[in-house]
Design a protein around this motif. Sequence first.
Motif, PDB file in Angstrom:
ATOM      1  N   LEU A   1       0.826  -1.205   0.000  1.00  0.00           N
ATOM      2  CA  LEU A   1       0.000   0.000   0.000  1.00  0.00           C
ATOM      3  C   LEU A   1       0.863   1.259   0.000  1.00  0.00           C
ATOM      4  CD1 LEU A   1      -2.872   0.892  -0.225  1.00  0.00           C
ATOM      5  CD2 LEU A   1      -2.911   1.200   2.224  1.00  0.00           C
TER       6      LEU A   1
ATOM      7  N   VAL B   1      -7.518   4.515  -4.833  1.00  0.00           N
ATOM      8  CA  VAL B   1      -6.526   3.525  -4.381  1.00  0.00           C
ATOM      9  C   VAL B   1      -6.914   2.145  -4.919  1.00  0.00           C
ATOM     10  CG1 VAL B   1      -5.457   2.432  -2.372  1.00  0.00           C
ATOM     11  CG2 VAL B   1      -5.981   4.874  -2.327  1.00  0.00           C
TER      12      VAL B   1
ATOM     13  N   SER C   1      -5.481  -1.918   0.513  1.00  0.00           N
ATOM     14  CA  SER C   1      -6.304  -0.864  -0.105  1.00  0.00           C
ATOM     15  C   SER C   1      -7.721  -0.873   0.466  1.00  0.00           C
ATOM     16  CB  SER C   1      -6.351  -1.036  -1.624  1.00  0.00           C
ATOM     17  OG  SER C   1      -7.102  -2.181  -1.967  1.00  0.00           O
TER      18      SER C   1
END
Length: 423
Positions: free
Chosen positions: A270, A334, A368
């Motif tokens: 991430l 994202v 995410s």
Amino acid sequence: MTLLADKLTKKIDDWRREAKDLLEIGQDKIISEVSVAQIYGGMRGIRALICDTSRVPQDEGLIIRGIRLNELVDKTPEEIFFLLLTGDLPSTEELKQLSFEIKKRKNIPAYVWDVLKSMPKDSHPMAMLGTAILVMQKESVFAEKYETGLKKEDYWKATLEDALNIVAKIPAIAAGIYRLKFNKGDIISPDPEMDWTGDYVHMLGINNSEDFKDLMRLYLVAHCDHEGGNVSALTTQTINSALSDLYYSLSGGFNGLAGPLHGLANQESLKWIIEIIEKFGGTPTHDQLREIVWETLKSGKVIPGYGHAVLRITDPRFEAFLNFGKKHFPNDPVFLTVSRLFEVVPVELKKVEKIKNPWPNVDAASGSLLYYYGLKEFSYYTVVFAVSRSLGLTAQAVVNRAMLFPIIRPKSITTRFVKELVS
Ligand code: CMX
């Protein structure tokens, strides 16, 4: 005796008889031969361990006690824990009793918080988790009973007690670590009425929505176990085989999970994705992602969340998370970047000859989803992984004790031995 212990007693009799018979008829059969390449290559592919809680065929992914993960995504972690331990999904009554057993063991000894609060502020959350589990070692039922005399045949019963106590307490410890480490205010006490996942979400104090609870339930199911040879499982079981109790063993296993090539990859993944979004000022295009993939590879770094020591397909756990994201927030920047990376990375990694598996593993997507619901502190992600993995690691330990497995002690060889062999 609880229904769980009762069921295990019967099963264990069968498992022991089966192993005895197998040894009697086939003790000299060869399962694996070991090459020089394997010795120098992290023992990859050597079949030298028994693990019945789950298996991971390279072209199928996680199968828990004979059931594929995609058939278990709607189950609760409590159901999965019962399945891992016994080989069966629980009946309504068995589940009710197990849930009760977990609920009544949730309280955390006060000294755990004293120790965690005295740790340096920049301690990694995984170091805090490993410390919290280790400092509770004095609570071990196994250690206490062993000291006062316990029959080998009954080791598993005391280990089951430790497993239930650890599993019951770990959400409160993990949530407390989150609140302490990231200055989120007071630690929230466990609610004796809440289920394992609901209470963890409640104690994190970030977002009490049903969607976040559903994601957590899926997360805690999907990460629960991954056969016996991965770093955290092998470490836990090796320590446990010395008759060190589960507090020592699990704490050690978690130290392995904290490595960037293992459980820390979700944090790394991430972090990498957010950096990419910041660099391009929004969701990058496919071309921009291709550029970043090569930049990362050329700088000598791995693409986090891609590749696997065993799998040779897209990890079904990744697929489960991708489906969740597509259903709940397909256009989140994202998540969109995660989906686009899935379209780009495997194509590019296939061009690198040495990489055996170009496909995503669980860590490519999981962060995410947590991020979307407000859990934005990357360094915490491996702790959520560890909460889930406590189910499989403790279940494996109970089963191994039940099977009366001896201390793990493979033989090492010297370079000189290999030189002589090769020449
Ligand atoms: N990016 C770049 N290079 C990679 C790569 C990736 N995602 N995956 C493998 N490689 C490289 C390896 O680093 C290795 O290079 P060297 O020979 O120069 O050391 C080579 O390809 C061969 O590796 P492999 O046999 O394909 O994979 P391994 O079994 O050695 O390693 C793993 C598996 C997971 C450590 C590796 O794929 C990796 O580092 N992936 C990124 C980190 C990651 O996502 N880890 C999480 C895995 C899931 C988990 O266990 O929790």
